[in-house]
Design a protein around this motif. Structure first.
Motif, PDB file in Angstrom:
ATOM      1  N   ILE A 183      16.256  93.288 -23.405  1.00 30.12           N
ATOM      2  CA  ILE A 183      15.059  94.127 -23.464  1.00 30.12           C
ATOM      3  C   ILE A 183      14.528  94.196 -24.897  1.00 30.12           C
ATOM      4  CG2 ILE A 183      14.147  96.460 -23.170  1.00 30.12           C
ATOM      5  CD1 ILE A 183      16.216  96.854 -20.941  1.00 30.12           C
ATOM      6  N   ALA A 184      15.456  94.407 -25.829  1.00 24.87           N
ATOM      7  CA  ALA A 184      15.038  94.517 -27.231  1.00 24.87           C
ATOM      8  C   ALA A 184      14.369  93.230 -27.700  1.00 24.87           C
ATOM      9  CB  ALA A 184      16.229  94.853 -28.107  1.00 24.87           C
ATOM     10  N   ARG A 234      12.820  91.090 -25.848  1.00 24.98           N
ATOM     11  CA  ARG A 234      11.524  90.981 -25.177  1.00 24.98           C
ATOM     12  C   ARG A 234      10.482  91.848 -25.864  1.00 24.98           C
ATOM     13  NH1 ARG A 234       9.587  91.038 -19.703  1.00 24.98           N
ATOM     14  NH2 ARG A 234       7.337  90.737 -19.991  1.00 24.98           N
ATOM     15  N   ILE A 235      10.919  93.050 -26.256  1.00 24.22           N
ATOM     16  CA  ILE A 235       9.994  93.947 -26.950  1.00 24.22           C
ATOM     17  C   ILE A 235       9.525  93.310 -28.254  1.00 24.22           C
ATOM     18  CG2 ILE A 235       9.813  96.127 -28.211  1.00 24.22           C
ATOM     19  CD1 ILE A 235      11.516  97.403 -26.062  1.00 24.22           C
ATOM     20  N   GLU A 271       3.450  89.028 -30.332  1.00 23.76           N
ATOM     21  CA  GLU A 271       2.230  88.501 -29.709  1.00 23.76           C
ATOM     22  C   GLU A 271       1.070  89.472 -29.899  1.00 23.76           C
ATOM     23  OE1 GLU A 271       3.496  87.591 -25.721  1.00 23.76           O
ATOM     24  OE2 GLU A 271       4.195  85.608 -26.326  1.00 23.76           O
ATOM     25  N   TYR A 272       1.383  90.756 -29.806  1.00 25.60           N
ATOM     26  CA  TYR A 272       0.383  91.795 -30.084  1.00 25.60           C
ATOM     27  C   TYR A 272      -0.107  91.651 -31.521  1.00 25.60           C
ATOM     28  CZ  TYR A 272      -1.176  96.654 -30.978  1.00 25.60           C
ATOM     29  OH  TYR A 272      -1.862  97.781 -31.339  1.00 25.60           O
ATOM     30  N   GLU A 301      -2.741  88.917 -32.053  1.00 26.76           N
ATOM     31  CA  GLU A 301      -4.087  89.311 -31.656  1.00 26.76           C
ATOM     32  C   GLU A 301      -4.695  90.296 -32.648  1.00 26.76           C
ATOM     33  OE1 GLU A 301      -5.419  87.630 -29.463  1.00 26.76           O
ATOM     34  OE2 GLU A 301      -3.782  86.878 -28.237  1.00 26.76           O
ATOM     35  N   LEU A 302      -3.883  91.243 -33.091  1.00 24.10           N
ATOM     36  CA  LEU A 302      -4.376  92.223 -34.070  1.00 24.10           C
ATOM     37  C   LEU A 302      -4.871  91.537 -35.336  1.00 24.10           C
ATOM     38  CD1 LEU A 302      -2.108  95.374 -34.397  1.00 24.10           C
ATOM     39  CD2 LEU A 302      -4.431  95.232 -33.558  1.00 24.10           C
ATOM     40  N   GLU A 336       6.997  90.655 -27.484  1.00 20.48           N
ATOM     41  CA  GLU A 336       5.696  91.213 -27.122  1.00 20.48           C
ATOM     42  C   GLU A 336       4.992  91.779 -28.348  1.00 20.48           C
ATOM     43  OE1 GLU A 336       4.172  91.324 -24.078  1.00 20.48           O
ATOM     44  OE2 GLU A 336       5.800  90.456 -22.917  1.00 20.48           O
ATOM     45  N   GLN A 337       5.772  92.414 -29.215  1.00 21.71           N
ATOM     46  CA  GLN A 337       5.174  92.981 -30.423  1.00 21.71           C
ATOM     47  C   GLN A 337       4.587  91.892 -31.304  1.00 21.71           C
ATOM     48  OE1 GLN A 337       8.409  95.263 -31.993  1.00 21.71           O
ATOM     49  NE2 GLN A 337       7.638  97.189 -31.169  1.00 21.71           N
TER      50      GLN A 337
END
Lengths: 435, 438
Positions: B263-264, B266-267, B273-274, B277-278, B270-271
């Motif tokens: 999970i960690a 994956r987070i 990838e975020y 975009e930012l 995702e961060q």
């Protein structure tokens, strides 16, 4: 522009009388001050949206959404009683018709745009379906916003067709068509041609056109990236929800750590769920940006009109000059410039003096007519520039004000999101500390 | 504080390998009457003792008899009192720091400085500073597993690193490893038995560790020697309930940790990838600002603000990668090695049971339980006692470690949001600014 006298709340705006000439605002066009705007005299809301089925022009069944427009005259407070609410239903295509009418009738005005017809710039969670309730809801808000914009515009709010749109259920379409506005609409091709060929447009309009192109481009880009950002942020938050489950499972085998883990897991669930509301709020921000994306198109339309009028003027002047020249040549017998007529007459023999006289007479009439036309076109052109530029200045102020407000509310949303994040993690930390 | 052997010669400082001497084994003690609960083996009792002293004794100097079977409960008590060593009673401090890169013809590697400060008599000097590389730590761990098979040995960070994927010499990797190695040594330091291990001592003090390694001196404790096993052959009928429970616990525990690790990761993904975009998002506001006049400053401000949030997010992801994930992985490795110790315990018990059965089958007139079987029983009981004590200590440390780890994770997220909050709050006045006030 003089403003009309402030009128009592139940009176209608003045009749327009003659249909406006193309490009020129009607001579007695009343212009309201801010206090007189329809928006102040009348409460306008688009309060409901309803799915309907009906038959379209080709007698095929179709589903569409109808919107309820409610209006109520604003009474002074001392009266104590509320005026009755009038209401009628309109569908999106009727809004479009209204807007087309306004654009053609007031080409010097930056006409407020409609909300998008189809959902665009969506991120994955949002639906691109026109029937989706969230989309319909946002459209309802957008349509209300459109009506309020028109009602608070000093020129547009006086329009009779607009007033009827709000108050007259039956026969409105016929009324609009009777104005014959479609005939006055400039063809796209003509406008395009003018854009390329015009020689001396007003510099300010050229700059403005350039600005609105850039604005469209940058806001489109912004909306696209924002949608992707929203998508990714959604992912980050939602994955945290998995912590909730695994902490719960883990807590089952622990003695002292169990409670802390379990309650922390709950906070992770709260965190993951919070993103839905956050992103929904952000959609309002996106809608505000979209309005100005579409406004850019309205700006462009005014510039196009100017170019068209300027081109028309240039063509008329050119035509007049050539006619004058022809006249002169016929009168003096000299051929200054090459003309086919001149060639053919040389080849096939000169005309008789009577024929020449007749020709000159015709030309002189045409020249006189042309000069008058040129004069009025010049006047029209100058008036257009003046009134258009006044509205553009008004628009600029409105834009700066609105966008500032939008940016502030966006920042406030982000602040709220950060505070929520701090809260959740602080709660989780406390749970962990009790492990 | 009672003294030990008075008048014993002070140990001479030596740099070479130590002479063979038997390890004092806290469990190999005589009857419990000799020690009351008041007598705690407090390691701060530093008494000069002879290095050549062949008598086994507890750290506090009390003599010990290895002949009779251990009495577990009182021993456990004594060990537990050891658990809560606070700073004041500690007499051994070890730190790992100062990584340095060494470039040699054959290879390139990193060494770490290992600093020891101690008042323990087992150490000739109060302070030591040596340099060690990963393989030295690995060697130490293997030696500890060999010589203290009944105890839970802390894990090392992963040995093999996929070359090309991870840069073995990057600052982040080296720092992560350094922290793990530091934790490894600290865990040994805190252990009442392991910290007195001969190999550990040499590791901390020897100038030339390689020479010592080559000597191959098997400095096994009596216990270690006796517990050196056979390669299986004995099958355990059933694990005692409490050890079965430990086994099940460890299975579920490592499973859950594995899930949390995923999970960690994956987070973090995702961060990142975020973040990508930012990074595109912010500059668009800047481009827009260049188009505008009155909105120019607010839009620029917004762009800068988003940039600050990007930086904060980057820091968060880095922290999670460097501080959070490695600890999770360490505990997963820990669980695996603990399960192996459980299996060894099963082996010892199986051997005992098999021998007991063999004796029973012989159906002799039972004069006395043969020493062989007695010794096996001894071993089983000692192993069980050691393991139970270590498990309890492990559970406690685990709870503290995870409490710290998870609070740290929460903290980092709080800090991230606080940084973003500051950025957004600071542009509000900029956005509200009226042009006339400029």
């Amino acid at each position: 522009m003089e403003s009309a006298e402030a009128e009592p709340s139940d009176s209608r705006p003045e009749e327009d009388g003659a249909a406006p000439r193309s490009g020129l605002p009607p001579p007695e066009q009343p212009v309201a001050t801010m206090e007189d705007c329809l928006a102040k005299k009348m409460e306008i809301t688009v309060s409901e949206a309803e799915k309907r089925t009906g038959r379209n022009a080709m007698n095929m069944q179709e589903t569409y959404t109808a919107y309820l427009i409610e209006t109520r005259a604003v009474e002074s407070q001392s009266e104590g009683q509320c005026a009755p609410v009038d209401s009628l239903w309109r569908r999106y295509s009727e809004f479009e018709l209204l807007r087309n009418y306004l654009s053609v009738t007031y080409p010097h005005i930056v006409v407020p745009p409609l909300p998008e017809k189809r959902a665009d710039f969506v991120w994955h969670k949002l639906s691109a379906d026109n029937m989706d309730p969230d989309f319909v809801e946002r459209r309802r808000i957008g349509l209300e916003n459109f009506l309020l914009r028109v009602a608070s515009h000093p020129v547009l709010c006086q329009d009779k067709i607009f007033y009827s749109f709000l108050t007259q259920e039956g026969g409105w379409k016929e009324m609009v068509n009777e104005t014959g506005f479609q005939l006055k609409a400039d063809s796209r091709l003509k406008a395009l041609n003018a854009t390329f060929r015009v020689k001396n447009p007003d510099k300010r309009f050229t700059e403005l056109k350039h600005y609105s192109d850039e604005l469209q481009s940058v806001i489109s880009h912004l909306l696209r990236v924002r949608a992707r950002v929203a998508d990714r942020l959604y992912g980050v938050y939602k994955v945290h929800g998995n912590y909730g489950r695994v902490f719960s499972e883990w807590s089952a085998i622990e003695k002292e750590m169990g409670d802390g883990l379990q309650s922390a897991g709950h906070h992770m669930d709260v965190y993951a769920a919070s993103i839905d509301d956050i992103l929904e709020e952000e959609e309002h921000y996106a809608d505000q940006l979209k309005e100005y994306l579409f406004y850019a198109e309205a700006l462009r339309a005014v510039c196009r009109k100017h170019e068209l009028m300027q081109y028309d003027l240039e063509m008329a002047a050119q035509d007049l000059t050539s006619k004058k020249q022809q006249c002169e040549e016929l009168a003096t017998g000299t051929v200054r410039t090459f003309s086919l007529k001149g060639m053919t007459s040389k080849l096939f023999g000169q005309e008789t003096p009577e024929q020449r006289e007749a020709k000159i007479k015709v030309l002189e009439e045409q020249i006189q007519e042309g000069e008058e036309q040129l004069k009025s076109k010049n006047l029209e052109g100058r008036d257009f520039v003046k009134s258009a530029w006044a509205d553009i200045e008004r628009f600029k102020e409105q834009k700066n004000h609105d966008l500032k407000e939008a940016l502030i509310s966006y920042a406030v949303m982000q602040i709220s999101m950060c505070k929520k994040g701090i809260q959740v993690w602080t709660n989780a930390k406390e749970c962990f500390s009790k492990m | 504080m009672s003294g030990g052997a008075a008048g014993a010669p002070k140990p001479l400082p030596s740099s070479g390998p130590k002479s063979l001497r038997e390890m004092p084994h806290p469990l190999a003690t005589s009857s419990s009457e000799e020690m009351g609960p008041a007598l705690t083996p407090s390691p701060d009792l530093l008494l000069p003792r002879s290095i050549a002293d062949k008598d086994l004794s507890l750290p506090n100097g009390t003599p010990v008899d290895t002949s009779s079977p251990a009495s577990s409960s009182s021993l456990l008590n004594r060990l537990q009192l050891d658990d809560d060593l606070d700073g004041e009673t500690r007499d051994l401090f070890v730190t790992v720091d100062d990584p340095k890169k060494h470039v040699c013809t054959m290879e390139t590697y990193i060494t770490y400085r290992v600093t020891t400060k101690t008042t323990r008599a087992e150490f000739d000097l109060p302070e030591y500073s040596v340099r060690r590389r990963y393989q030295d730590f690995d060697w130490l761990r293997n030696k500890l597993e060999e010589s203290q098979p009944t105890h839970l040995i802390p894990p090392l960070p992963e040995k093999f690193v996929v070359k090309g994927v991870v840069d073995r010499f990057s600052e982040e990797f080296v720092e992560t490893r350094r922290k793990a190695l530091d934790k490894f040594l600290k865990r040994i330091t805190d252990h009442p038995v392991l910290s007195f291990n001969e190999h550990f001592n040499v590791f901390l003090t020897a100038k030339d560790l390689n020479a010592y390694k080559k000597q191959g001196m098997a400095l096994l404790s009596k216990m270690g020697e006796s517990v050196k096993y056979v390669t299986g052959g004995y099958k355990l009928r059933s694990r005692p309930l409490e050890f079965a429970a430990i086994g099940e616990y460890l299975d579920t525990f490592s499973l859950k940790l594995g899930t949390i690790d995923r999970i960690a990761q994956r987070i973090i993904k995702e961060q990142l990838e975020y973040l990508v975009e930012l990074r595109e998002y912010g500059p668009v506001y800047s481009t827009w600002g260049a188009l505008e006049v009155e909105l120019s400053e607010p839009l620029e401000g917004l762009s800068a603000c988003i940039g600050n949030c990007c930086t904060a997010l980057e820091e968060l992801s880095e922290d999670m990668t460097e501080d959070f994930l490695p600890v999770l992985r360490e505990y997963i490795l820990y669980s695996e090695s603990m399960k192996n110790v459980l299996k060894k315990r099963d082996q010892v018990q199986a051997e005992y049971e098999a021998k007991l059965e063999a004796v029973a089958l012989k159906k002799e007139d039972r004069p006395k339980v043969p020493t062989d079987v007695e010794k096996c029983q001894d071993r089983v009981e000692c192993f069980n006692a050691d393991l139970k004590a270590d498990m309890e200590r492990w559970q406690n440390n685990k709870r503290q470690d995870f409490r710290q780890l998870l609070m740290g994770m929460a903290d980092k997220n709080i800090q991230y949001y606080e940084k973003c909050l500051t950025a957004w709050e600071s542009i509000i006045p900029l956005l509200q600014d009226k042009p006339e006030t400029k």
